[in-house]
Design a protein around this motif. Structure first.
Motif, mmCIF file in Angstrom:
data_model
loop_
_atom_site.group_PDB
_atom_site.id
_atom_site.type_symbol
_atom_site.label_atom_id
_atom_site.label_comp_id
_atom_site.label_asym_id
_atom_site.label_seq_id
_atom_site.Cartn_x
_atom_site.Cartn_y
_atom_site.Cartn_z
ATOM 1 N N VAL A 5 -9.017 74.830 34.933
ATOM 2 C CA VAL A 5 -9.002 75.495 33.651
ATOM 3 C C VAL A 5 -9.260 77.286 33.855
ATOM 4 N N CYS A 6 -9.616 77.472 35.038
ATOM 5 C CA CYS A 6 -9.839 78.944 34.944
ATOM 6 C C CYS A 6 -8.881 79.454 35.998
ATOM 7 N N ASP A 7 -7.531 79.538 35.413
ATOM 8 C CA ASP A 7 -6.156 79.878 36.470
ATOM 9 C C ASP A 7 -5.539 81.048 35.834
ATOM 10 N N ALA A 8 -5.913 82.032 35.132
ATOM 11 C CA ALA A 8 -5.176 82.899 34.667
ATOM 12 C C ALA A 8 -4.518 83.683 35.808
ATOM 13 N N GLN A 9 -3.150 83.865 35.510
ATOM 14 C CA GLN A 9 -2.311 84.760 36.472
ATOM 15 C C GLN A 9 -2.965 86.109 36.636
ATOM 16 N N ARG A 10 -2.600 86.741 37.699
ATOM 17 C CA ARG A 10 -2.991 87.980 37.906
ATOM 18 C C ARG A 10 -2.482 89.022 36.944
ATOM 19 N N GLU A 11 -1.315 89.076 36.590
ATOM 20 C CA GLU A 11 -0.748 89.952 35.490
ATOM 21 C C GLU A 11 -1.468 89.825 34.074
ATOM 22 N N LEU A 12 -1.746 88.672 33.696
ATOM 23 C CA LEU A 12 -2.689 88.181 32.783
ATOM 24 C C LEU A 12 -3.999 89.098 32.544
ATOM 25 N N MET A 13 -4.793 88.593 33.791
ATOM 26 C CA MET A 13 -5.902 89.294 34.125
ATOM 27 C C MET A 13 -5.950 90.956 33.929
ATOM 28 N N ARG A 14 -4.797 91.438 34.560
ATOM 29 C CA ARG A 14 -4.839 92.954 34.660
ATOM 30 C C ARG A 14 -4.577 93.217 33.093
ATOM 31 N N VAL A 15 -3.900 92.657 32.251
ATOM 32 C CA VAL A 15 -3.805 93.161 30.952
ATOM 33 C C VAL A 15 -4.945 93.059 30.223
ATOM 34 N N ALA A 16 -5.792 91.721 30.378
ATOM 35 C CA ALA A 16 -6.894 91.604 29.969
ATOM 36 C C ALA A 16 -8.070 92.626 30.255
ATOM 37 N N LEU A 17 -7.922 93.125 31.400
ATOM 38 C CA LEU A 17 -8.957 94.525 31.833
ATOM 39 C C LEU A 17 -8.286 95.629 31.070
ATOM 40 N N ARG A 37 -12.017 88.392 26.201
ATOM 41 C CA ARG A 37 -10.894 89.367 25.811
ATOM 42 C C ARG A 37 -9.783 88.602 25.174
ATOM 43 N N LEU A 38 -9.282 89.326 24.098
ATOM 44 C CA LEU A 38 -8.083 88.838 23.125
ATOM 45 C C LEU A 38 -6.834 89.769 23.882
ATOM 46 N N VAL A 39 -5.887 89.056 24.323
ATOM 47 C CA VAL A 39 -4.744 89.617 24.734
ATOM 48 C C VAL A 39 -3.408 89.275 23.818
ATOM 49 N N ARG A 40 -2.854 90.163 23.305
ATOM 50 C CA ARG A 40 -1.548 90.096 22.334
ATOM 51 C C ARG A 40 -0.393 90.379 23.201
ATOM 52 N N TYR A 41 0.491 89.412 23.250
ATOM 53 C CA TYR A 41 2.223 89.497 23.556
ATOM 54 C C TYR A 41 2.747 89.478 22.440
ATOM 55 N N VAL A 42 3.928 90.417 22.293
ATOM 56 C CA VAL A 42 4.838 90.403 21.453
ATOM 57 C C VAL A 42 6.258 89.954 22.139
ATOM 58 N N PHE A 43 7.227 89.369 21.472
ATOM 59 C CA PHE A 43 8.434 88.970 21.856
ATOM 60 C C PHE A 43 9.224 89.293 20.762
ATOM 61 N N GLY A 44 10.428 89.802 21.099
ATOM 62 C CA GLY A 44 11.541 89.956 19.967
ATOM 63 C C GLY A 44 12.748 91.082 20.457
ATOM 64 N N VAL A 75 -3.803 85.442 23.289
ATOM 65 C CA VAL A 75 -4.591 84.570 24.167
ATOM 66 C C VAL A 75 -6.141 85.160 24.673
ATOM 67 N N GLU A 76 -6.888 84.226 24.335
ATOM 68 C CA GLU A 76 -8.159 84.222 25.217
ATOM 69 C C GLU A 76 -8.391 84.478 26.606
ATOM 70 N N VAL A 77 -8.882 85.331 27.170
ATOM 71 C CA VAL A 77 -9.056 85.594 28.604
ATOM 72 C C VAL A 77 -10.333 85.879 28.968
ATOM 73 N N CYS A 78 -11.012 85.034 29.798
ATOM 74 C CA CYS A 78 -12.477 85.686 30.456
ATOM 75 C C CYS A 78 -12.020 86.257 31.728
ATOM 76 N N THR A 79 -12.618 87.782 31.602
ATOM 77 C CA THR A 79 -12.441 88.346 32.959
ATOM 78 C C THR A 79 -13.237 88.039 33.887
ATOM 79 N N ALA A 80 -14.300 87.316 33.510
ATOM 80 C CA ALA A 80 -15.358 86.781 34.743
ATOM 81 C C ALA A 80 -14.822 85.432 35.316
ATOM 82 N N CYS A 81 -14.430 84.686 34.880
ATOM 83 C CA CYS A 81 -13.993 83.388 35.597
ATOM 84 C C CYS A 81 -12.528 82.907 35.457
ATOM 85 N N ALA A 82 -11.528 83.844 34.731
ATOM 86 C CA ALA A 82 -10.151 83.807 34.604
ATOM 87 C C ALA A 82 -9.796 82.437 33.908
ATOM 88 N N TRP A 83 -10.546 82.061 32.801
ATOM 89 C CA TRP A 83 -10.337 81.047 31.925
ATOM 90 C C TRP A 83 -9.384 81.637 30.943
#
Length: 96
Positions: A5-17, A37-44, A75-83
């Protein structure tokens, strides 16, 4: 297992930080305070194929003034454990 469950990709972690907002709650997995952290991605239209990270509600509002339909994923992202967890998605309200 935590590794499942703690498997955030490197790019998602970078954006979260670098480009996110504090969620205001501890991580539900590791209970680290102030690391969720709350990360927002917009597509369009006229956005990169992988979407665009949006740092604030003001920036999201600017996208809402554009022509076309845009969808935001929060997306909720934990910068400590990568959930990470998709919290919600919605169509960005148009402000035209």
């Amino acid at each position: 297992d935590r590794s499942e469950v703690c498997d955030a990709q490197r790019e998602l972690m970078r954006v979260a930080l670098a480009c996110s907002e504090a969620a205001g709650d501890p991580c539900p997995v590791c209970v680290a305070p102030d690391r969720l952290r709350l990360v927002r991605y917009v597509f369009g239209p006229r956005l990169p194929p992988g979407g665009r990270a949006v740092a604030s509600a003001n920036e999201l509002g600017r996208i809402g003034r554009r022509k076309g339909e845009f969808r935001c994923y929060v997306v909720e992202v934990c910068t400590a454990c990568a959930w990470n967890h998709l919290l919600r998605s919605f169509v960005v309200p148009t402000l035209n």
